[in-house]
Scaffold this motif. Sequence first.
Motif, PDB file in Angstrom:
ATOM      1  N   TYR A  50     -20.845  18.079  23.188  1.00  0.00           N
ATOM      2  CA  TYR A  50     -21.396  18.697  24.389  1.00  0.00           C
ATOM      3  C   TYR A  50     -20.585  18.369  25.637  1.00  0.00           C
ATOM      4  N   TYR A  70     -13.533  25.965  23.990  1.00  0.00           N
ATOM      5  CA  TYR A  70     -14.975  25.845  24.192  1.00  0.00           C
ATOM      6  C   TYR A  70     -15.745  26.134  22.905  1.00  0.00           C
ATOM      7  N   SER A  73     -17.452  20.502  25.537  1.00  0.00           N
ATOM      8  CA  SER A  73     -17.768  21.919  25.715  1.00  0.00           C
ATOM      9  C   SER A  73     -18.115  22.235  27.165  1.00  0.00           C
ATOM     10  N   GLU A  74     -18.858  21.334  27.836  1.00  0.00           N
ATOM     11  CA  GLU A  74     -19.176  21.567  29.243  1.00  0.00           C
ATOM     12  C   GLU A  74     -17.923  21.532  30.112  1.00  0.00           C
ATOM     13  N   GLU A 116     -22.910  32.496  27.446  1.00  0.00           N
ATOM     14  CA  GLU A 116     -22.044  32.064  28.549  1.00  0.00           C
ATOM     15  C   GLU A 116     -20.678  32.753  28.484  1.00  0.00           C
ATOM     16  N   ARG A 133     -18.029  23.479  20.919  1.00  0.00           N
ATOM     17  CA  ARG A 133     -19.438  23.835  20.677  1.00  0.00           C
ATOM     18  C   ARG A 133     -19.758  23.781  19.190  1.00  0.00           C
TER      19      ARG A 133
END
Length: 406
Positions: A109, A100, A112-113, A189, A104
């Motif tokens: 994106y 992740y 990473s999500e 997060e 990032r």
Amino acid sequence: MSNNLHQAGVKLLKQLGRHAELVMDVYLSGSVSEDETNAAAIEKLRKSDILWRPEAEQELRLKRSVRALLEEALSDERNRQIDSNVGSSLASIKTLAAHYKEARHNIDYAASEAYLADLSEHVYSFADGLRYSIRVLWSRINNEFGYVGTINAKIRENELAQSQVTELLNGLEMFQFSELGEIAGDIRELRKLLVTTLQEALSDCTQELSVVQGRLLELLGRFRQIRGRTRLLKGWLLYTDLHPDYSPADHVSHKQLPVLFNCAEALLAPASVDVHSTLYEPELFDIVSSIKRIDRLHAGLTHAEQDITVSLSQADDFDIPDNPLKLAVDEYFCAVIDSGKSQSALEYLDEQALEWDRESWLYQVICGYEGLPEEHRQYFELEAIGEPDPVYTGNFVIRDVELWLA
């Protein structure tokens, strides 16, 4: 990829729903044999990886994942499997966190999500798995391992549960939150998942596992006590079977009775008078009347000694003189106030040539300070002068005290 996964999942669930009766029969019996009546359904379940054959000559069985799903959903007491492989889960969490962070950093994106979703699933699944393992342990404890029928089997199951608890606790010690905090960095997060969520889950689970461990030890002791008594009884029955002509000896004729037979009850049971029974009313009256006859206490006194005149008048006022040691301490406090400087209690005793014992003087100074009202005590400061006891740790030997104005 997500669409294909969705379709595969829907297909699998439809297969389970369509053949639910056959799946439950295999779950309860452990295996199923193919015949003409269920050949088509079995073939579909086998192609969907719901059924599998361990060996060529073996019957078809449920996949371990499907069996685990049913065991957990049905809260089956036979479900005694606990996943204590904490190290693998920790390694997966660290790996996904690194994926992740890399995605990032590369401003990808979508990736990473996806990695964050996988990481969240791993973290929450790990926490839920820990709580599920504890629930399984509690169900086994509350049931007292009722799924096995003998004491020896219960003891073995208890020892297995203790080893699983030990493995879980040892695995939880692998989590170093300082390391996880460094991995998370300043990413909100990651800090929420790796630090906050994991720390709360591990703290609660560790405390509950310690309670589980104590209950398992208590239960194991009771099982072993029952086994010992059972062995004693079985030994006695075996002895009587091998010696059918055995008859107990007349222990009353022996000089020394065995402790087992020397348990005679008391000849007289504890008793007390029933004051509410009317049958004993005369006896109770006699007892009460003898208690009230106090004239026998003064049988030996003469009439002159018993004739006492009492006059009621106002009592004279009297004063209780103060303790001279207390008055000397009060003068010591006043001297500190007048001088405005710190003054040692023993130095003041020597300067004034007071004849009080030095230890009694120090005790009275400390008591005088502690006995002051709170509004007066806040104007003074009292410090003990001494050194720690050379032999007994934690004790402080007071040699002198010093008083000054705050």
